[in-house]
Design an enzyme around this catalytic site. Structure first.
Site, short mmCIF file in Angstrom:
data_model
loop_
_atom_site.label_atom_id
_atom_site.label_comp_id
_atom_site.label_asym_id
_atom_site.label_seq_id
_atom_site.Cartn_x
_atom_site.Cartn_y
_atom_site.Cartn_z
N CYS A 115 31.61 49.12 36.21
CA CYS A 115 30.17 49.33 36.00
C CYS A 115 29.83 50.81 35.89
O CYS A 115 28.84 51.18 35.26
CB CYS A 115 29.39 48.66 37.13
N GLN A 148 44.06 18.97 58.79
CA GLN A 148 43.90 18.02 57.68
C GLN A 148 43.01 16.87 58.15
O GLN A 148 42.38 16.97 59.18
CB GLN A 148 45.28 17.53 57.22
N ASP A 171 52.02 22.05 55.45
CA ASP A 171 51.18 20.89 55.72
C ASP A 171 51.34 19.86 54.62
O ASP A 171 51.88 20.17 53.55
CB ASP A 171 49.71 21.31 55.82
N CYS A 220 25.92 47.51 40.83
CA CYS A 220 27.32 47.52 41.30
C CYS A 220 27.90 48.93 41.17
O CYS A 220 27.62 49.63 40.20
CB CYS A 220 28.13 46.54 40.46
N HIS A 258 35.71 44.25 38.35
CA HIS A 258 34.32 44.07 38.78
C HIS A 258 34.17 42.84 39.67
O HIS A 258 33.53 42.90 40.72
CB HIS A 258 33.38 43.95 37.57
N ASP A 290 50.76 31.51 51.75
CA ASP A 290 50.55 30.09 52.00
C ASP A 290 51.92 29.42 52.03
O ASP A 290 52.91 29.98 51.61
CB ASP A 290 49.55 29.46 51.03
N CYS A 307 31.27 49.53 41.11
CA CYS A 307 32.70 49.41 40.81
C CYS A 307 33.05 50.32 39.64
O CYS A 307 32.17 50.77 38.90
CB CYS A 307 33.07 47.96 40.51
N ASP A 346 40.04 32.55 50.32
CA ASP A 346 40.81 33.03 49.17
C ASP A 346 40.40 32.21 47.98
O ASP A 346 40.00 31.06 48.12
CB ASP A 346 42.31 32.84 49.41
#
Ligand SMILES: [Zn+2]
Length: 673
Positions: free
Chosen positions: A312, A192, A150, A307, A338, A96, A309, A269
């Site tokens: 888990c 914007q 910006d 899950c 997780h 960013d 992952c 994000d």
């Protein structure tokens, strides 16, 4: 016009929604949308290895130009070959521009056409963050996708300021594109226009004509409501070129993401997966869980049976509950793993449903579950005792003539907030006087408030109310509220009578009573913790030193031990050299003398209720700060009155210590010319 560097290809468009699936190619990998980017602000996703992120299916990582510009600095990236090798991440990175961070620094930043002039929080250097410097830094970092600088403003800004910021953003967009030159790195423009449709339309149109490789919708998730955000998101996404990726910055919860995909957004994000993990909270297929809750203490189940992952697969809820309670780093790491996996799995499922033409059903079904907290163990409010007793332990509910409720201590007869409704006094004396709202708008470290004497939680709830109001207006720093209390009966009693104590109708007080801590689900930056026991004993064991202290103990007449030099000395020591300000309702001569003797500077506070004056104290490190500069310090005239007072010496000062004590007060720095 240059063709897009990303070779964006639309693969499917949902029939009954604006949701879409696409593929594009970055300098490092081909990515599939909709996609979620974990936030690695400082070239690291907190407590996670790059490999873990990769295994979870992360395709792009977000890093922050503002922070990386300050440290390690662009030169490090130039000499070491860029961020990918530096952090050992070989998939795409999006940086960013720093626009959002400058926006979060309202007091330390000067905006002009050239850019944003601010002081480094690391070494005090003055830096002009211009569109050119931002792009130059992003080129050095070597991100796959750069963002144009910006000018972000609160989404609730008025039309004239929103227009001015938008117009600067457009000029900066052109300068950012020029600064990119022929670098192979892609660049996105940021739309914007706050909540004004006309401005959003103008911004989307103007930027849409510029040769950007993609477009972000900026300036949302900074103060507006969920419905307004979704409206503007839908309206803006519709106006953006269909053949470029669309990115909604800083959003959000899994539900927010689902809603935005439905409105035509491709990229997201958010810091939530790791930030919530640090606070013990996880998203699961069975709802949102707070692992500190005792209901998981003996559970051998995995965190989320649906899950796959690594967390888990290997660890029980009991272990994760224990790690969280014990504040072990591994707990943060495992829960973060997780959560990131949960987000990435959600994105895969969303994409799959779009590709197979089932998005509509998927959306309707997921919307429900993503709003739930724990399905199997829903949090319950404590059952009221029947019939509702008006007293508990040493406390009773007192109803003032004016009709508001407050708490009376039976043993002393003392009533908390006799003349003014508790919240009114709390807002005036503690929240407004400490300028809490203004302090929250500063960037950087969490603000720690010590709420000494929780009582019926009026001061704490006033602080939470202030935080929630400010958070709706724009991004603010985290706030950690630490309450000290040795007898929770007054809060329990008030909670039973929440028709008289309406400010308690909030998840916080119940969470605090049930689990000793509460974490806001809505605001990841807001947490509240209880330190039980006598303040004299617990002051040295507090989990973090304070920035502000709200000292609201029962009065020295009934509870002298809470107003002694000893207790204020311990408090002073716990401030650990920091700039700390203390607010208290008392203006008693003995209490002020004790504060002075402990090393604090002491000033007059504003009137409250029937008291014509209150007291502010602060540590030497706070002397000369913009806040303390406005206080009226006690002066020679007070010393004169103190000499004449019959309450001149705190009770603990023995006859033989009196002259030493007098010297201590008279020699205090604040009375020297
Ligand atoms: Zn999992």
């Amino acid at each position: 016009m240059m063709p897009s560097r990303l070779n964006f290809r639309l693969e499917a468009q949902a029939a009954d929604s604006r949701a879409r699936a696409a593929t594009f190619r970055t300098l490092h990998n081909e990515v599939q949308t909709p996609l979620f980017m974990p936030v690695g602000t400082k070239a690291t996703v907190k407590a996670q290895l790059p490999r873990t992120l990769e295994e979870a299916g992360t395709q792009i990582l977000l890093a922050n130009t503002y922070h990386l510009l300050l440290r390690p600095g662009a030169e490090v990236f130039r000499r070491t070959g860029g961020i990918h090798g530096f952090m050992s991440w070989d998939r795409a990175v999006l940086t960013d521009s720093g626009g959002f961070q400058i926006f979060s620094l309202p007091h330390a930043c000067e905006m002009s056409e050239k850019g944003a002039l601010f002081q480094s929080y690391l070494d005090g250097r003055t830096i002009l963050l211009s569109p050119e410097l931002s792009i130059e830094t992003q080129i050095a970092i070597g991100s796959d996708i750069m963002m144009a600088l910006d000018q972000c403003i609160a989404s609730t800004a008025d039309e004239a300021s929103a227009r001015a910021a938008m117009e600067v953003t457009h000029r900066w967009a052109a300068r950012s594109l020029a600064a990119r030159g022929d670098s192979p790195q892609s660049i996105f423009g940021i739309v914007q226009g706050a909540l004004f449709r006309q401005l959003r339309a103008e911004s989307a149109e103007t930027l849409g004509k510029m040769p950007f490789d993609g477009f972000a919708i900026g300036g949302l998730a900074v103060g507006e409501g969920k419905i307004e955000r979704e409206d503007i998101c839908e309206f803006t996404a519709r106006l953006l070129p269909a053949d470029k990726p669309r990115y909604l910055m800083g959003v959000g919860t899994p539900l927010d993401i689902l809603e935005a995909v439905h409105r035509g957004v491709d990229m997201f994000d958010c810091i939530m997966p790791t930030q919530l993990a640090q606070r013990g909270a996880v998203f699961t297929s069975r709802g949102f869980l707070q692992m500190r809750r005792g209901v998981y203490k003996f559970s051998n189940e995995p965190l989320d049976p649906a899950c796959n992952c690594p967390t888990c697969a290997r660890y029980s809820r009991a272990y994760l509950h224990y790690l969280t309670k014990a504040s072990e780093t591994l707990g943060w790491q495992l829960l973060g793993k997780h959560n990131i996996h949960f987000y990435q799995q959600l994105m895969r499922d969303i994409r799959e449903s779009i590709l197979t033409g089932r998005f509509g059903d998927f959306y309707r079904e997921k919307r429900v579950i993503l709003q739930e907290s724990d399905r199997e163990y829903p949090a319950r409010r404590p059952k009221p005792a029947r019939p509702k007793s008006m007293s508990l332990g040493n406390y009773a509910v007192h109803i003032a003539h004016e009709g508001f409720g407050s708490i009376r201590q039976a043993s002393s007869g003392e009533i908390m907030h006799m003349r003014t409704p508790p919240m009114e006094e709390a807002r005036s004396l503690y929240i407004e006087q400490s300028k809490l709202a203004q302090r929250l708008s500063a960037f950087h470290e969490p603000l720690v408030i010590w709420d000494v004497g929780l009582g019926a939680a009026a001061n704490a709830m006033a602080a939470i109310e202030c935080y929630e109001t400010q958070a709706r207006k724009g991004p603010i720093r985290p706030m950690r509220l630490i309450s000290f209390e040795n007898d929770l009966d007054s809060l329990k009693l008030a909670l039973r009578h929440d028709d008289k104590f309406r400010y308690l109708r909030h998840g916080g007080p119940v969470g605090l009573l049930e689990r000793g801590a509460w974490q806001s689900k809505q605001h990841a930056g807001l947490s509240w913790q209880l330190v039980p026991g006598d303040f004299l004993a617990t002051v040295a064991q507090a989990p973090a030193p304070p920035d502000l202290v709200f000292y609201d103990m029962f009065s020295s007449k009934t509870h002298g031990e809470q107003w002694t030099i000893d207790i204020f000395r311990r408090l002073f020591a716990a401030c650990a050299g920091r700039a700390v300000e203390l607010f208290t309702y008392s203006h008693s001569t003995a209490a002020r003398a004790a504060l002075l003797a402990a090393g604090f500077y002491v000033a007059k506070g504003r009137p409250a209720g029937a008291k014509e004056e209150t007291t502010i104290a602060f540590t030497p490190a706070a002397l000369g700060s913009p806040f303390t500069r406005s206080y009226e310090l006690l002066a020679a005239e007070w010393v004169g009155r103190w000499h004449r007072s019959h309450a001149k010496f705190p009770a603990e000062v023995g006859t033989e210590e009196r002259s030493a004590f007098e010297q201590l007060i008279e020699a205090h720095d604040q009375f020297r010319k």
